[in-house]
Design a protein around this motif. Structure first.
Motif, mmCIF file in Angstrom:
data_model
loop_
_atom_site.group_PDB
_atom_site.id
_atom_site.type_symbol
_atom_site.label_atom_id
_atom_site.label_comp_id
_atom_site.label_asym_id
_atom_site.label_seq_id
_atom_site.Cartn_x
_atom_site.Cartn_y
_atom_site.Cartn_z
ATOM 1 N N LEU A 141 0.853 -1.189 0.000
ATOM 2 C CA LEU A 141 0.000 0.000 0.000
ATOM 3 C C LEU A 141 0.887 1.236 0.000
ATOM 4 O O LEU A 141 1.540 1.524 0.998
ATOM 5 N N ALA B 257 0.432 7.809 1.007
ATOM 6 C CA ALA B 257 -0.052 8.951 0.232
ATOM 7 C C ALA B 257 -0.085 10.202 1.096
ATOM 8 O O ALA B 257 -0.122 10.135 2.320
ATOM 9 N N TRP C 204 -5.629 8.589 -0.329
ATOM 10 C CA TRP C 204 -5.163 7.374 -0.984
ATOM 11 C C TRP C 204 -5.946 7.140 -2.254
ATOM 12 O O TRP C 204 -7.162 7.346 -2.295
ATOM 13 N N ASP D 123 -6.165 4.099 -3.532
ATOM 14 C CA ASP D 123 -6.659 2.733 -3.426
ATOM 15 C C ASP D 123 -8.035 2.767 -2.776
ATOM 16 O O ASP D 123 -8.169 2.977 -1.577
ATOM 17 N N ALA E 138 -8.892 2.815 1.211
ATOM 18 C CA ALA E 138 -9.441 4.067 1.732
ATOM 19 C C ALA E 138 -10.754 3.816 2.460
ATOM 20 O O ALA E 138 -11.001 4.381 3.543
ATOM 21 N N ASN F 137 -10.420 8.886 -0.828
ATOM 22 C CA ASN F 137 -9.604 8.164 -1.810
ATOM 23 C C ASN F 137 -9.399 8.960 -3.086
ATOM 24 O O ASN F 137 -9.045 8.427 -4.116
ATOM 25 N N SER G 55 7.158 1.679 4.730
ATOM 26 C CA SER G 55 7.072 3.053 4.228
ATOM 27 C C SER G 55 8.337 3.863 4.479
ATOM 28 O O SER G 55 8.563 4.864 3.815
#
Length: 348
Positions: free
Chosen positions: A70, A73, A77, A79, A83, A90, A154
């Motif tokens: 994932l 963001a 997001w 996705d 989200a 999203n 991340s």
């Protein structure tokens, strides 16, 4: 497939939204430690654990999915499923605020979800050890270590710290099981557990480098630049950034980030105006030097060859920070707007 898809399947309610199982977790937190000597506590844990079995069976599968999958963001997001799972927007944020495009607004709710998931897995592992379910015990621990890798994916400093906390919880669970139920584990299972602990690495330096870039980004937004790398603090950008931070930036789940400090900045800048704030505050070059000095010191502590040397590095940084704090900081944009720097130093 992505690990996030399996987490969402295991932890979502019937509407596809993340819904932590609060009541069973409360029982596990309260009674888990006593299952070895208190029959009533053991019965309560087993009853709380029963409705979680299907979720836990799914969660054990994350050990076969090394990538969380994932992308982090800023503000939103893309996705749609993820989200909806986290209750987040999203679509790209239309808010053209002073922090637009800044990592300060990055959305990281997956960290809380991963921490909650690993608490359930470690609770199941503790119960499995007591009940002699050796295969499920090892699978739980493997899943926890996979979750630590997903948390750190991340690259943020907080991501690395969460990963460290997850691995610490796993190690405590393994040590307790070996101390109390070592006979249930085969030599191969013990070797597997040893290999998991041995391969654990925490790239804290990467997270610290990210912190430095984020703090430099804040200076870029709040200071002028005279063309030679110096400049003065600008009241209007400082005020706008402080207001954005105190309102949680673009992240609806971020909560308050240093709101008391930010409110002070808003009041001070509103009263003092540009010329006075520029006079009181350190220059751009001084602010950047302050950031680099502290973060570079923490990197040196993280890279120290021994724990003793690392602690000595960290203690020296902490003393320097305290001395500077007592000397009066006036309107230092980095410290007032980004209290994470002080927290980073304090947690060294």
């Amino acid at each position: 497939g992505r690990a996030i898809d399996l987490y969402m399947k295991a932890l979502a309610n019937d509407r596809g939204v993340y819904a932590p199982t609060q009541a069973p977790r409360e029982v596990l937190d309260r009674d888990l430690f006593a299952i070895g000597f208190d029959a009533q506590a053991r019965a309560a844990v087993q009853a709380a654990h029963e409705p979680l079995r299907a979720r836990l069976a799914l969660l054990r599968g994350v050990k076969d999915r090394p990538a969380f999958g994932l992308p982090v963001a800023v503000g939103a997001w893309g996705d749609a499923d993820a989200a909806a799972f986290f209750g987040l927007p999203n679509a790209p944020s239309a808010q053209g605020g002073p922090l637009a495009g800044s990592l300060v607004g990055a959305l990281l709710p997956q960290l809380a979800m991963l921490r909650d998931a690993t608490r359930l897995l470690c609770a199941d592992a503790a119960l499995a050890a007591h009940e002699g379910r050796a295969d499920e015990f090892v699978a739980d621990i493997e899943a926890v270590y996979a979750a630590a890798g997903h948390a750190a994916e991340s690259g943020f400093l907080i991501s690395g710290l969460v990963a460290t906390g997850i691995r610490s919880l796993a190690i405590g669970t393994v040590v307790s099981a070996i101390e109390n139920h070592a006979e249930m584990l085969s030599d191969a299972q013990l070797a597997r557990l040893e290999s998991l602990v041995a391969e654990s690495t925490d790239d804290i330096v990467r997270g610290l480098d990210g912190e430095k870039l984020m703090l430099r980004d804040m200076v870029q937004r709040c200071y002028s630049d005279d063309g030679t790398g110096d400049g003065v603090l600008l009241a209007t950008p400082l005020l706008r950034v402080a207001q954005a931070l105190s309102s949680g930036s673009n992240d609806p789940r971020a909560g308050e980030r240093g709101s008391s400090d930010s409110e002070f900045v808003v009041s001070a800048v509103s009263f003092l105006g540009g010329p006075v704030s520029a006079t009181l505050a350190p220059s751009r070059r001084e602010a950047l030097a302050r950031i680099d000095g502290h973060i570079d010191g923490l990197v040196a502590a993280a890279k120290a060859p021994t724990r003793k040397e690392g602690l000595e590095h960290a203690a020296r940084i902490d003393r320097e920070w305290e001395e500077w704090s007592r000397g009066g900081r006036a309107l230092h944009a980095v410290d007032l707007l980004m209290p994470s720097l002080e927290r980073t130093v304090a947690k060294a």
